[in-house]
Design a protein around this motif. Sequence first.
Motif, PDB file in Angstrom:
ATOM      1  N   UNK A  55       0.722  -1.291  -0.162  1.00 37.38           N
ATOM      2  CA  UNK A  55      -0.207  -0.119   0.046  1.00 37.38           C
ATOM      3  C   UNK A  55       0.743   1.325  -0.002  1.00 37.38           C
ATOM      4  N   UNK A  56       0.389   2.465  -0.688  1.00 33.09           N
ATOM      5  CA  UNK A  56       0.933   3.554  -0.491  1.00 33.09           C
ATOM      6  C   UNK A  56       0.124   4.878   0.070  1.00 33.09           C
ATOM      7  N   UNK A  57       0.600   5.500   0.864  1.00 33.86           N
ATOM      8  CA  UNK A  57      -0.222   6.424   1.576  1.00 33.86           C
ATOM      9  C   UNK A  57       0.525   7.891   1.091  1.00 33.86           C
ATOM     10  N   UNK A  75       3.398   7.721  -6.724  1.00 38.70           N
ATOM     11  CA  UNK A  75       2.183   7.417  -7.282  1.00 38.70           C
ATOM     12  C   UNK A  75       2.142   6.664  -8.356  1.00 38.70           C
ATOM     13  N   UNK A  76       3.152   7.402  -9.328  1.00 36.94           N
ATOM     14  CA  UNK A  76       3.205   6.623 -10.748  1.00 36.94           C
ATOM     15  C   UNK A  76       3.718   5.326 -10.561  1.00 36.94           C
ATOM     16  N   UNK A  77       4.656   4.760  -9.691  1.00 42.01           N
ATOM     17  CA  UNK A  77       5.118   3.401  -9.425  1.00 42.01           C
ATOM     18  C   UNK A  77       4.079   2.713  -8.841  1.00 42.01           C
ATOM     19  N   UNK A  78       3.348   3.112  -8.068  1.00 41.14           N
ATOM     20  CA  UNK A  78       2.261   2.374  -7.049  1.00 41.14           C
ATOM     21  C   UNK A  78       1.217   1.955  -8.429  1.00 41.14           C
ATOM     22  N   UNK A  82       0.032  -1.919  -9.530  1.00 36.46           N
ATOM     23  CA  UNK A  82      -0.970  -2.201  -8.921  1.00 36.46           C
ATOM     24  C   UNK A  82      -1.121  -2.151  -7.300  1.00 36.46           C
ATOM     25  N   UNK A  83      -0.327  -1.226  -6.745  1.00 39.22           N
ATOM     26  CA  UNK A  83      -0.381  -0.981  -5.202  1.00 39.22           C
ATOM     27  C   UNK A  83      -1.446  -0.085  -4.832  1.00 39.22           C
ATOM     28  N   UNK A  84      -2.444  -0.676  -3.796  1.00 43.95           N
ATOM     29  CA  UNK A  84      -3.471   0.222  -3.554  1.00 43.95           C
ATOM     30  C   UNK A  84      -2.881   1.813  -3.046  1.00 43.95           C
ATOM     31  N   UNK A  85      -3.549   2.551  -3.401  1.00 45.16           N
ATOM     32  CA  UNK A  85      -3.164   4.050  -3.250  1.00 45.16           C
ATOM     33  C   UNK A  85      -4.095   4.982  -2.595  1.00 45.16           C
ATOM     34  N   UNK A  86      -3.942   5.392  -1.321  1.00 42.42           N
ATOM     35  CA  UNK A  86      -4.811   6.311  -0.770  1.00 42.42           C
ATOM     36  C   UNK A  86      -4.210   7.690  -0.675  1.00 42.42           C
ATOM     37  N   UNK A  87      -5.054   8.711  -0.859  1.00 49.22           N
ATOM     38  CA  UNK A  87      -4.919   9.943  -0.707  1.00 49.22           C
ATOM     39  C   UNK A  87      -5.465  10.819   0.366  1.00 49.22           C
ATOM     40  N   UNK A  88      -4.687  11.757   1.111  1.00 56.28           N
ATOM     41  CA  UNK A  88      -5.324  12.190   2.409  1.00 56.28           C
ATOM     42  C   UNK A  88      -5.028  13.604   1.901  1.00 56.28           C
ATOM     43  N   UNK A  89      -5.908  14.614   1.529  1.00 55.00           N
ATOM     44  CA  UNK A  89      -5.671  16.111   1.085  1.00 55.00           C
ATOM     45  C   UNK A  89      -5.749  16.865   2.069  1.00 55.00           C
ATOM     46  N   UNK A  90      -5.115  16.721   3.210  1.00 58.75           N
ATOM     47  CA  UNK A  90      -4.728  17.530   4.578  1.00 58.75           C
ATOM     48  C   UNK A  90      -4.888  18.936   4.131  1.00 58.75           C
ATOM     49  N   UNK A  91      -5.623  19.881   4.666  1.00 59.53           N
ATOM     50  CA  UNK A  91      -5.773  21.388   4.554  1.00 59.53           C
ATOM     51  C   UNK A  91      -6.134  21.610   2.999  1.00 59.53           C
ATOM     52  N   UNK A 201      -5.192  -3.954   1.927  1.00 58.65           N
ATOM     53  CA  UNK A 201      -4.252  -5.009   1.324  1.00 58.65           C
ATOM     54  C   UNK A 201      -4.410  -6.356   1.708  1.00 58.65           C
ATOM     55  N   UNK A 202      -5.152  -6.709   2.874  1.00 62.02           N
ATOM     56  CA  UNK A 202      -5.308  -7.807   3.116  1.00 62.02           C
ATOM     57  C   UNK A 202      -6.939  -8.462   2.979  1.00 62.02           C
ATOM     58  N   UNK A 203      -7.762  -7.506   2.521  1.00 62.76           N
ATOM     59  CA  UNK A 203      -9.103  -7.836   2.566  1.00 62.76           C
ATOM     60  C   UNK A 203      -9.363  -8.430   1.050  1.00 62.76           C
TER      61      UNK A 203
END
Length: 259
Positions: A55-57, A75-78, A82-91, A201-203
């Motif tokens: 996973x990539x955060x 992000x490009x490499x993820x 096919x690595x799950x990719x989560x975005x947190x748009x803080x602020x 990633x494990x579900x």
Amino acid sequence: MTTLSKLRGNPPLIVCITNDVVKDITANGLLALGASPIMSGEKSEAAGLMQAADGLLINIGTADTHKKNLMFEMAEAANKNNVPLVLDPVGYAASDFRRNLVDELIEKYEFTLIKGNQSEMMALAGLESTSRGVDSTDAGDALEIAEAAFEALNIPALVTGETDAFVTRTRRYTLHNGNGLQGRITGSGCLLGAVMLAFISRSDGLTDGALDAVSYYNLCAESAAGQNPGPATFRTGFIDALYLNDASLLSGKDIRQHE
Ligand SMILES: Nc1ncnc2c1ncn2[C@@H]1O[C@H](COP(=O)(O)OP(=O)(O)O)[C@@H](O)[C@H]1O
Ligand SMILES: Cc1ncsc1CCOP(=O)(O)O
């Protein structure tokens, strides 16, 4: 086998490109849960890390131009692996830099999930928000905000707060566990993004992984708050709770599915 048992039996490697404020709680929270964190600040590591990652955060909380390039490379490499990719748009709404960075990330890369507090997700959905910094200053309907965010971005969306809401193309849920002390420590939203990746990633499916993650996380907060009435000891007790509990805690989950 439960997703949490799978995770603990085979710890997922979660790469966190996250902000400077929360690196410690993110690494400690993931380790306590049973996952394996790695933080990186070097873009030439992207190809190698994403071959091994589960996973990539990407969390933009203290992004700058250097970190922007790092985020793009990772992000490009993820996506390539096919690595799950989560975005947190803080602020997100706090500055043009943050808005442009998030808009560009969303335009260029495929995100598995975007998660943010009400103010961040309202601004992303094009709704009027009172937000000034990284904390939510809005108190709207979480489900309506998550729906608007999904509609605007076409990315499965989690809106956090007293009530959390999770919306995908086909499903809509609200989640009602948690404790107000989570809003009194820094990093509780940021750590959640990393914890969600560990579960996803494990579900077997995104929705099941996301719902289990938010519920387990917030039930751990409830149990920690019972024994720790102030933010500083709550923070410690919360990390302990991520370690000490198991999937049986999920019997206390309060999830409502909406038509
Ligand atoms: N008043 C509250 N009651 C229950 N849970 C809360 C409350 N405020 C925040 N949470 C929980 O804390 C976590 C972080 O949410 P939030 O504070 O909205 O994010 P952020 O830290 O990104 O601003 C989520 O798991 C959310 O469910
Ligand atoms: C205070 C602060 N400033 C930039 S990032 C950050 C941490 C935000 O963490 P969270 O949104 O999880 O409370």
